[in-house]
Design an enzyme around this catalytic site. Sequence first.
Site, PDB file in Angstrom:
ATOM      1  N   GLU A 180       0.885  -0.999  -0.145  1.00  0.00           N
ATOM      2  CA  GLU A 180      -0.023  -0.047   0.134  1.00  0.00           C
ATOM      3  C   GLU A 180       0.700   1.193   0.012  1.00  0.00           C
ATOM      4  OE1 GLU A 180      -3.075  -0.002   2.838  1.00  0.00           O
ATOM      5  OE2 GLU A 180      -4.053  -1.621   2.017  1.00  0.00           O
ATOM      6  N   GLU A 377      -5.729  -8.865   0.480  1.00  0.00           N
ATOM      7  CA  GLU A 377      -6.465  -8.470   1.462  1.00  0.00           C
ATOM      8  C   GLU A 377      -7.943  -8.159   1.383  1.00  0.00           C
ATOM      9  OE1 GLU A 377      -4.802  -5.282   4.180  1.00  0.00           O
ATOM     10  OE2 GLU A 377      -2.683  -6.176   3.647  1.00  0.00           O
TER      11      GLU A 377
END
Length: 480
Positions: A180, A377
């Site tokens: 991220e 995720e």
Amino acid sequence: MTMGRSALPSSFLWGGSIAAHQCEGAWDEDGKGLSAMDLVGVGDAARPRPISRDLEDGVRYPSHTGIDFYHRYPGDVALLAEMGASALRISVDWSRIFPNGDDERPNEAGLRHYSNLVDELLSHGIEPIVTLYHFEIPVGVVRRYGSWLSRKTVDLYLRFVDVVARLLRGRVHLWATFNEMNHIDPAGEASDTFLYMISGLTAAELADPASDLAKIGYNMTLASARAARLLREVDAANQVGCVFGFTPVYPRTCRPEDATAALRHANRDLYQADALCRGSFPRHRLREYRRLGIECGYEQADERDFSSGRLDWIGVNYYSSEVAAADATGEEGSFFGGLRNPYLRQSEWGWTIDPEGLRYLLVFVSRRYDLPVIVTENGLGAEDVVEPDGSVRDPYRIDYLREHIRAVKEAVVDDDVDCRGYLTWAPIDLVSATTGEMRKRYGFIHVDKSDDGSGSLRRTRKDSFYWFKKVIQMNGDDLS
Ligand code: BGP
């Protein structure tokens, strides 16, 4: 829907993702150095996590104890194997390998730990997927080199990657360079919490926020490209990905101006994925930087790194969608910064729940980049209740996951997306990254630990554990 049986390939990976700083604990054991997340306390949905400059007495730092995965991983891995997991995405904490980030020699005890963890996974038939940077930067790198503001950090990171790649050569084949990093974008979710998690820097420490954020984002992108090449040099069988936190953005109405606003909003933090998946740094971003007088540190010679460092796969972390409108000002929004979607519910922490958004995103990413995708995720943060008999009934989690897995199947079967796996965040309860709470639980396995740090750390299988086990056994054909 034209879905029949065995919708997903037999090689489809099922499992979960965890991150070292959220589960390991043992923050100062076996030579580990101080990591940026070791200085962050507990917040909640309304209050950001407090960040200490130095360790303070009386402050609870959740990373210091985590869920004690560092010592308890054999039992946890056995439970995941019992559930049928075929993959676990872990992260290697840089500060365990190079305690200060720039030490002359790697820390043998840290190397041993990850080597043992990988062996443990392999002995249970679980494929390790290794993230090389999941909000884990040694404080030494932040203080001595200014974190990712400096190109020196790119070199230090590559040294760390080289050591880990050689340590795990032949045992690990799926790698993720970063988690991220796209949340560093100036116009996006670069909230103080994300800025700190990604770089170890606070907003107050940025002299020129626009240029500094661009520099951090650029240097990390360059580091990822160089790491991908390095990992493939160490072992040609290595498959290198990078994990992004993506949110689809919908226009509030079909007014063309709203559609443009949504498009601009969606594009704002894609430049790193564009660079890494396409093999060259996007020209439009450089034009934008020039127009705004931003100096990101781009050098023409870096293009060689971008073209040789293209990714083999892309990791998608998905939790929420967003809404944008051309004339939105100061309206109440969602956690991720967009407007509230009246068609969708939100979790207790304000994260919009949108299974269809996962299908949208998988199609979007796969058409834009034409690379294999792994859902790295996805999950629901929720409070669980332990019944007097010790069981945990979590139908809300099962419902959430069922709908999202259905969306993945639709993307694969009806939209021809090359999706290679579905990893939940997280298969076992651990510390929340954005709030530091334990109360915000994601796991199939309950961990007895409270926000005040108390608890026996005992592991218990939730109802969702048995449900997911069946899903895996049936390769997603039966989601009931
Ligand atoms: C992602 C991070 C994870 C994880 C997850 C859930 O952004 O990659 O580390 O924590 O979000 O967020 P939280 O733990 O705050 O609920």
